[in-house]
Design an enzyme around this catalytic site. Structure first.
Site, PDB file in Angstrom:
ATOM      1  N   ASN A  91       0.807  -1.227   0.000  1.00 28.10           N
ATOM      2  CA  ASN A  91       0.000   0.000   0.000  1.00 28.10           C
ATOM      3  C   ASN A  91       0.839   1.276   0.000  1.00 28.10           C
ATOM      4  O   ASN A  91       0.388   2.300  -0.499  1.00 28.10           O
ATOM      5  CB  ASN A  91      -0.923  -0.043   1.233  1.00 28.10           C
ATOM      6  CG  ASN A  91      -1.540   1.309   1.524  1.00 28.10           C
ATOM      7  OD1 ASN A  91      -2.471   1.742   0.846  1.00 28.10           O
ATOM      8  ND2 ASN A  91      -0.995   2.014   2.523  1.00 28.10           N
ATOM      9  N   TYR A 156       4.137   8.933 -11.298  1.00 25.80           N
ATOM     10  CA  TYR A 156       3.152   8.187 -10.500  1.00 25.80           C
ATOM     11  C   TYR A 156       2.415   7.159 -11.369  1.00 25.80           C
ATOM     12  O   TYR A 156       2.288   5.979 -11.001  1.00 25.80           O
ATOM     13  CB  TYR A 156       2.164   9.187  -9.888  1.00 25.80           C
ATOM     14  CG  TYR A 156       1.147   8.596  -8.958  1.00 25.80           C
ATOM     15  CD1 TYR A 156       1.474   8.252  -7.645  1.00 25.80           C
ATOM     16  CD2 TYR A 156      -0.173   8.379  -9.376  1.00 25.80           C
ATOM     17  CE1 TYR A 156       0.526   7.721  -6.788  1.00 25.80           C
ATOM     18  CE2 TYR A 156      -1.128   7.851  -8.523  1.00 25.80           C
ATOM     19  CZ  TYR A 156      -0.768   7.521  -7.229  1.00 25.80           C
ATOM     20  OH  TYR A 156      -1.711   6.992  -6.379  1.00 25.80           O
TER      21      TYR A 156
HETATM   22  P1  NDP Z   1      -1.115   8.662   2.561  1.00 28.03           P
HETATM   23  O1  NDP Z   1      -0.179   9.720   2.086  1.00 28.03           O
HETATM   24  O2  NDP Z   1      -2.317   9.071   3.337  1.00 28.03           O
HETATM   25  O3  NDP Z   1      -0.310   7.554   3.401  1.00 28.03           O
HETATM   26  C1  NDP Z   1       0.827   6.977   2.850  1.00 28.03           C
HETATM   27  C2  NDP Z   1       1.398   5.908   3.758  1.00 28.03           C
HETATM   28  O4  NDP Z   1       2.504   5.302   3.092  1.00 28.03           O
HETATM   29  C3  NDP Z   1       1.924   6.466   5.065  1.00 28.03           C
HETATM   30  O5  NDP Z   1       1.696   5.508   6.089  1.00 28.03           O
HETATM   31  C4  NDP Z   1       3.433   6.575   4.803  1.00 28.03           C
HETATM   32  O6  NDP Z   1       4.250   6.470   5.985  1.00 28.03           O
HETATM   33  C5  NDP Z   1       3.655   5.356   3.926  1.00 28.03           C
HETATM   34  N1  NDP Z   1       4.864   5.479   3.118  1.00 28.03           N
HETATM   35  C6  NDP Z   1       5.181   6.425   2.201  1.00 28.03           C
HETATM   36  N2  NDP Z   1       6.412   6.213   1.714  1.00 28.03           N
HETATM   37  C7  NDP Z   1       6.883   5.090   2.324  1.00 28.03           C
HETATM   38  C8  NDP Z   1       8.097   4.376   2.282  1.00 28.03           C
HETATM   39  N3  NDP Z   1       9.110   4.762   1.493  1.00 28.03           N
HETATM   40  N4  NDP Z   1       8.250   3.288   3.074  1.00 28.03           N
HETATM   41  C9  NDP Z   1       7.249   2.886   3.900  1.00 28.03           C
HETATM   42  N5  NDP Z   1       6.068   3.524   3.992  1.00 28.03           N
HETATM   43  C10 NDP Z   1       5.888   4.613   3.213  1.00 28.03           C
HETATM   44  O7  NDP Z   1      -1.550   7.880   1.219  1.00 28.03           O
HETATM   45  P2  NDP Z   1      -2.914   7.126   0.849  1.00 28.03           P
HETATM   46  O8  NDP Z   1      -3.400   6.382   2.009  1.00 28.03           O
HETATM   47  O9  NDP Z   1      -3.818   8.064   0.155  1.00 28.03           O
HETATM   48  O10 NDP Z   1      -2.384   6.134  -0.284  1.00 28.03           O
HETATM   49  C11 NDP Z   1      -2.091   4.755  -0.038  1.00 28.03           C
HETATM   50  C12 NDP Z   1      -1.912   4.073  -1.376  1.00 28.03           C
HETATM   51  O11 NDP Z   1      -3.090   4.219  -2.161  1.00 28.03           O
HETATM   52  C13 NDP Z   1      -0.768   4.639  -2.220  1.00 28.03           C
HETATM   53  O12 NDP Z   1      -0.085   3.615  -2.866  1.00 28.03           O
HETATM   54  C14 NDP Z   1      -1.487   5.509  -3.224  1.00 28.03           C
HETATM   55  O13 NDP Z   1      -0.747   5.664  -4.405  1.00 28.03           O
HETATM   56  C15 NDP Z   1      -2.745   4.705  -3.446  1.00 28.03           C
HETATM   57  N6  NDP Z   1      -3.849   5.486  -3.982  1.00 28.03           N
HETATM   58  C16 NDP Z   1      -4.366   6.536  -3.289  1.00 28.03           C
HETATM   59  C17 NDP Z   1      -5.401   7.271  -3.825  1.00 28.03           C
HETATM   60  C18 NDP Z   1      -5.993   8.448  -3.127  1.00 28.03           C
HETATM   61  O14 NDP Z   1      -6.797   9.173  -3.760  1.00 28.03           O
HETATM   62  N7  NDP Z   1      -5.690   8.713  -1.864  1.00 28.03           N
HETATM   63  C19 NDP Z   1      -5.979   6.932  -5.145  1.00 28.03           C
HETATM   64  C20 NDP Z   1      -5.361   5.778  -5.775  1.00 28.03           C
HETATM   65  C21 NDP Z   1      -4.346   5.088  -5.202  1.00 28.03           C
HETATM   66  P3  NDP Z   1       4.517   7.794   6.927  1.00 28.03           P
HETATM   67  O15 NDP Z   1       3.220   8.033   7.648  1.00 28.03           O
HETATM   68  O16 NDP Z   1       5.611   7.384   7.831  1.00 28.03           O
HETATM   69  O17 NDP Z   1       4.857   8.916   5.987  1.00 28.03           O
END
Ligand code: NDP
Length: 246
Positions: A91, A156
């Site tokens: 995720n 992306y």
């Molecule tokens: P958020 O920005 O709300 O959360 C992202 C999470 O990923 C956080 O827990 C962050 O950790 C973690 N993270 C980021 N980089 C790393 C890394 N290098 N190693 C480990 N953990 C990492 O994102 P969303 O919940 O919105 O998105 C989750 C997924 O869903 C993503 O893959 C996104 O591309 C996908 N997505 C989201 C959409 C949306 O509209 N929101 C639409 C389509 C897909 P920390 O808190 O420590 O920064």
């Protein structure tokens, strides 16, 4: 809902947004959750606090999925503590938007390293553990941008399209071990990832969604738990869209 008691789930990016909703849903259904986050310690502490009633079944580790050695080390720890795992949710994801002609190499690289290479590394070590028990579920959180594209999101979109190609190939490699591999593709979901959109842009994007609203992280977690359940045992190599019809 399925019962996930005695199942061990690894979720990258488990402490905010969609990952947090997925982690919470698995905890509610009896699973043990091993959640990773990049570096936002405050969000991880807050989530742990919210999950006090599940404290015996939630394990949060700081691990940058774009760093191969960190992932290798965390899996060594997981194997030592839990022996094997049943489910992996890829995720963790980031955005670094900008038009391609002006995109700095570091913004291209960071997004590919986190979203795509991170999914590769997390899946590689997960499959090695799952093969021991000849069972597993791997789910990638991709995006409709993988096939639609979006101005300013070449990095992306490429990372998300790459996840789908990886998922399709991996599903064929692991089928004989009863490890299914699928994608969930959420549309606009109200999380911090899209928190930088102005109100005007949000209104404009909501008009594009046939169901006329952004989804919630729970809309995504329901789909993920279905694909992760034993009932979804004949589904592999597929992409389930949770987009409000986008
Ligand atoms: P958020 O920005 O709300 O959360 C992202 C999470 O990923 C956080 O827990 C962050 O950790 C973690 N993270 C980021 N980089 C790393 C890394 N290098 N190693 C480990 N953990 C990492 O994102 P969303 O919940 O919105 O998105 C989750 C997924 O869903 C993503 O893959 C996104 O591309 C996908 N997505 C989201 C959409 C949306 O509209 N929101 C639409 C389509 C897909 P920390 O808190 O420590 O920064």
């Amino acid at each position: 809902m399925s019962d996930f008691s005695n199942q061990k789930v690894v979720i990258s990016g488990a402490t905010r947004g969609i990952g947090k909703a997925i982690a919470t849903a698995f905890l509610e259904q009896g699973a043990t959750v091993i959640g990773l986050y990049a570096g936002n310690r405050q969000a991880a502490d807050n989530f742990k606090e919210e999950c006090l009633k599940y404290q015996d079944r939630i394990h949060l580790y700081q691990c940058d999925v774009s760093d191969y050695t960190s992932v290798e080390n965390i899996y060594a720890r997981i194997e030592e503590q839990f022996d094997t795992i049943d489910i992996l949710i890829n995720n963790a994801g980031i955005r670094r938007d900008g038009v391609l002609a002006m995109m700095p190499l570091k913004d291209w690289q960071q997004v590919i390293d986190t979203n795509l290479t991170g999914s590769y590394t997390m899946s590689k070590f997960a499959v090695q553990l799952m093969m021991k028990q000849k069972y597993g579920r791997i789910i990638f959180i991709t995006s409709p941008m993988a096939h639609m594209g979006f101005a300013g999101q070449a990095n992306y979109a490429a990372s998300k399209a790459g996840q789908i190609g990886m998922m399709k190939s991996l599903s064929k490699e692991t089928a004989k071990r009863k490890i299914t591999v699928n994608c969930v593709s959420p549309g606009f979901i109200a999380t911090e990832l899209i928190g930088d959109l102005s109100e005007d842009l949000q209104k404009e994007y909501k008009k594009l969604v046939p169901l006329k609203r952004f989804g919630s992280p729970d809309d995504v977690s329901h789909a993920v738990l279905f694909l992760a359940s034993k009932k979804a045992g004949y589904i592999t190599g597929s992409v389930l869209e949770v987009t409000g019809g986008l």
